[in-house]
Design a protein around this motif. Structure first.
Motif, PDB file in Angstrom:
ATOM      1  N   GLY A  15       0.810  -1.231   0.000  1.00  0.00           N
ATOM      2  CA  GLY A  15       0.000   0.000   0.000  1.00  0.00           C
ATOM      3  C   GLY A  15       0.838   1.274   0.000  1.00  0.00           C
ATOM      4  N   LYS A  16       2.126   1.172  -0.334  1.00  0.00           N
ATOM      5  CA  LYS A  16       3.014   2.360  -0.347  1.00  0.00           C
ATOM      6  C   LYS A  16       2.468   3.459  -1.240  1.00  0.00           C
ATOM      7  CE  LYS A  16       6.384   0.021  -2.141  1.00  0.00           C
ATOM      8  NZ  LYS A  16       5.705  -1.266  -2.092  1.00  0.00           N
ATOM      9  N   THR A  17       2.135   3.080  -2.486  1.00  0.00           N
ATOM     10  CA  THR A  17       1.746   4.086  -3.475  1.00  0.00           C
ATOM     11  C   THR A  17       0.478   4.827  -3.040  1.00  0.00           C
ATOM     12  OG1 THR A  17       2.819   2.876  -5.237  1.00  0.00           O
ATOM     13  CG2 THR A  17       1.052   4.379  -5.893  1.00  0.00           C
TER      14      THR A  17
HETATM   15  N1  LIG Z   1      -6.212   0.438   3.453  1.00  0.00           N
HETATM   16  C1  LIG Z   1      -6.505  -0.299   2.389  1.00  0.00           C
HETATM   17  N2  LIG Z   1      -7.685  -0.948   2.320  1.00  0.00           N
HETATM   18  C2  LIG Z   1      -7.998  -1.717   1.260  1.00  0.00           C
HETATM   19  N3  LIG Z   1      -7.187  -1.914   0.208  1.00  0.00           N
HETATM   20  C3  LIG Z   1      -5.996  -1.289   0.204  1.00  0.00           C
HETATM   21  C4  LIG Z   1      -5.587  -0.451   1.287  1.00  0.00           C
HETATM   22  N4  LIG Z   1      -4.353   0.024   0.997  1.00  0.00           N
HETATM   23  C5  LIG Z   1      -4.017  -0.492  -0.200  1.00  0.00           C
HETATM   24  N5  LIG Z   1      -4.988  -1.277  -0.683  1.00  0.00           N
HETATM   25  C6  LIG Z   1      -4.977  -2.031  -1.957  1.00  0.00           C
HETATM   26  O1  LIG Z   1      -3.738  -2.704  -2.060  1.00  0.00           O
HETATM   27  C7  LIG Z   1      -3.318  -2.737  -3.402  1.00  0.00           C
HETATM   28  C8  LIG Z   1      -1.862  -2.338  -3.503  1.00  0.00           C
HETATM   29  O2  LIG Z   1      -1.709  -0.991  -3.158  1.00  0.00           O
HETATM   30  P1  LIG Z   1      -0.455  -0.151  -3.658  1.00  0.00           P
HETATM   31  O3  LIG Z   1      -0.332  -0.221  -5.130  1.00  0.00           O
HETATM   32  O4  LIG Z   1      -0.541   1.181  -3.035  1.00  0.00           O
HETATM   33  O5  LIG Z   1       0.727  -1.003  -2.999  1.00  0.00           O
HETATM   34  P2  LIG Z   1       2.302  -0.822  -3.236  1.00  0.00           P
HETATM   35  O6  LIG Z   1       2.940  -1.160  -1.934  1.00  0.00           O
HETATM   36  O7  LIG Z   1       2.578   0.510  -3.789  1.00  0.00           O
HETATM   37  O8  LIG Z   1       2.581  -1.940  -4.315  1.00  0.00           O
HETATM   38  P3  LIG Z   1       3.957  -2.129  -5.169  1.00  0.00           P
HETATM   39  O9  LIG Z   1       4.915  -2.778  -4.244  1.00  0.00           O
HETATM   40  O10 LIG Z   1       3.542  -2.998  -6.286  1.00  0.00           O
HETATM   41  O11 LIG Z   1       4.393  -0.769  -5.589  1.00  0.00           O
HETATM   42  C9  LIG Z   1      -4.264  -1.863  -4.199  1.00  0.00           C
HETATM   43  O12 LIG Z   1      -5.121  -2.690  -4.948  1.00  0.00           O
HETATM   44  C10 LIG Z   1      -5.066  -1.126  -3.171  1.00  0.00           C
HETATM   45  O13 LIG Z   1      -6.410  -0.945  -3.546  1.00  0.00           O
END
Ligand SMILES: Nc1ncnc2c1ncn2[C@@H]1O[C@H](COP(=O)(O)OP(=O)(O)OP(=O)(O)O)[C@@H](O)[C@H]1O
Ligand SMILES: [Mg+2]
Length: 405
Positions: A15-17
């Motif tokens: 969920g970083k992004t």
């Molecule tokens: N609090 C939350 N509640 C529900 N779903 C969430 C929440 N935070 C993130 N997500 C879901 O998790 C998924 C991944 O989120 P995100 O792309 O921000 O992760 P990331 O860490 O950036 O991934 P990557 O490592 O691929 O860059 C998305 O589909 C998003 O909808």
């Protein structure tokens, strides 16, 4: 001087992004100047999220006979800073994409990336309050640069709440012991089930935790439309959890702004409740008056009915006496007058009785109306109680009520 915060994670998809974009949007709404840099060489997550805005900015740059450059395209040794393609997002956040052209950003030169990032932060520091880096998941070289002490001031390791993620963080901390020390590293548990949020226990021993962010369907729904679930206008559960997390991270730096935002929200959410309370009170007063009127009317009618009943009894008695006397004596003029008088009185009694009966019927109808008014008033009083306790309740309760109404 800006504070640079790196959003990292041991595993992908934590969920970083989304949280980077959300934090930036939240702080901008509070009046802070925020710049976000996409340093994720692998997925370019933020760049894809804001692709429309990135392409629009590129057009503007090219119109000025320049090719804008993103994090992995800019080379501080070759380009002047006005090639840096900062994108102004609709929410006011300034954003530097990973790249403007579809290139393989993972093939970028690491040293160039390091010196570019250092330069960018140096340039941006002068006029931003916060710079966020959306880092690559895991422990590869690009992530290591973004997390390092000479690039960012603080690192937030975003993680899901499960044993594998915990092991991943342990590994990351062991690999970068110096960079991810206690003083500058936070753990932020994301997508936590709401019941865990109430009672979660630390899953790492020596670590600083930010207030966790619950799993929220609004986040998923909004993400499907490339939007954020953050709602600074009306508030929602997700926004309230972000308030808590940000307060833990930045404390006094934002407390004044957060408090005034919260009191402004409370005031605007209380406004329609105040209107409803006033309307209910006015209606209750009106009903109270109607009820009193109905009671007075029914009292008058019962008085009238009693008098007419008495009249009937007197007339019936008089008539009976007159006829009895008639059987004993002969009719003379006086007797005729008496009988005539009695008959007239009997007729009047009969009329009064008929009127009285009809009034009695109306009185019983009034009793029914009275019952109806009372039950209506009771339901209004209980609604009034609910509204008054909501009005004096917490901002969380106000936001919830506003969303369900
Ligand atoms: N609090 C939350 N509640 C529900 N779903 C969430 C929440 N935070 C993130 N997500 C879901 O998790 C998924 C991944 O989120 P995100 O792309 O921000 O992760 P990331 O860490 O950036 O991934 P990557 O490592 O691929 O860059 C998305 O589909 C998003 O909808
Ligand atoms: Mg990402």
């Amino acid at each position: 001087m800006a504070k640079t915060i790196c959003m990292a994670s041991a595993k992908g998809g934590a969920g970083k992004t989304i949280l980077t974009a959300t934090f930036a949007s939240f702080l901008t709404a509070l009046g802070k100047k925020v710049i976000v840099i996409d340093t994720d060489a692998s997925t370019n997550g933020l760049t894809l999220m804001y692709l429309k805005e990135v392409l629009l900015t590129e057009e503007v740059f090219i119109g000025k006979s320049k090719q804008p450059l993103g994090t992995f395209e800019f080379d501080a040794t070759k380009h002047s800073p006005d090639y840096i393609g900062l994108v102004t997002l609709p929410n006011g956040v300034l954003f530097l994409p990973a790249a403007f052209r579809f290139t393989n950003t993972e093939a970028a030169n690491l040293e160039q990336f390091r010196s570019t990032l250092k330069n960018l932060i140096h340039i941006y520091s002068k006029y931003a309050d916060y710079i966020f880096l959306d880092a690559q998941a895991g422990s590869d070289n690009f992530a290591a640069v973004s997390m390092s002490r000479n690039i960012s001031d603080q690192v937030i390791i975003v993680s899901e709440y499960d044993p594998l993620s915990a092991a991943g963080i342990e590994r990351l901390k062991a690999l970068f012991r110096e960079d991810l020390n206690y003083g500058r590293t936070w753990i932020l548990l994301n997508k936590m089930l709401p019941d865990f949020v109430q009672s979660f226990s630390s899953f790492l021993e020596v670590a600083k935790y930010l207030s966790p962010v619950p799993w929220d369907a609004d986040v998923v729904r909004s993400y499907a439309k490339k939007k954020l679930a953050l709602d600074m206008e009306n508030g929602n559960d997700f926004t309230l959890s972000i308030v808590q997390t940000m307060r833990g991270l930045l404390g006094d730096e934002i407390e004044k702004e957060v408090s005034s935002w919260l009191s402004e929200k409370s005031a605007s959410l209380r406004e329609p409740i105040d209107i409803q309370i006033n309307d209910l009170k006015t209606n209750l007063e009106m009903l109270q008056k109607q009820k009193l009127e109905a009671q007075k009317l029914s009292y008058r009618k019962s008085m009238f009915s009693n008098i007419s009943n008495m009249a009937i009894v007197v007339v019936a008695f008089g008539t009976a006496v007159t006829f009895a006397t008639k059987f004993l004596t002969k009719f003379d003029t006086t007797e005729r007058v008496i009988v005539l008088g009695m008959v007239t009185t009997a007729l009047i009694g009969l009329i009064i009785s008929i009127i009285s009966k009809s009034l009695e019927f109306r009185a019983s109808k009034n009793e029914l109306d009275d019952e109806k008014i009372s039950s209506h008033m009771n339901s209004m009083i209980s609604r009034l109680d609910k509204l008054e306790s909501l009005r004096s309740g917490s901002i969380e309760a106000l936001i919830k009520a506003n969303r369900t109404s």
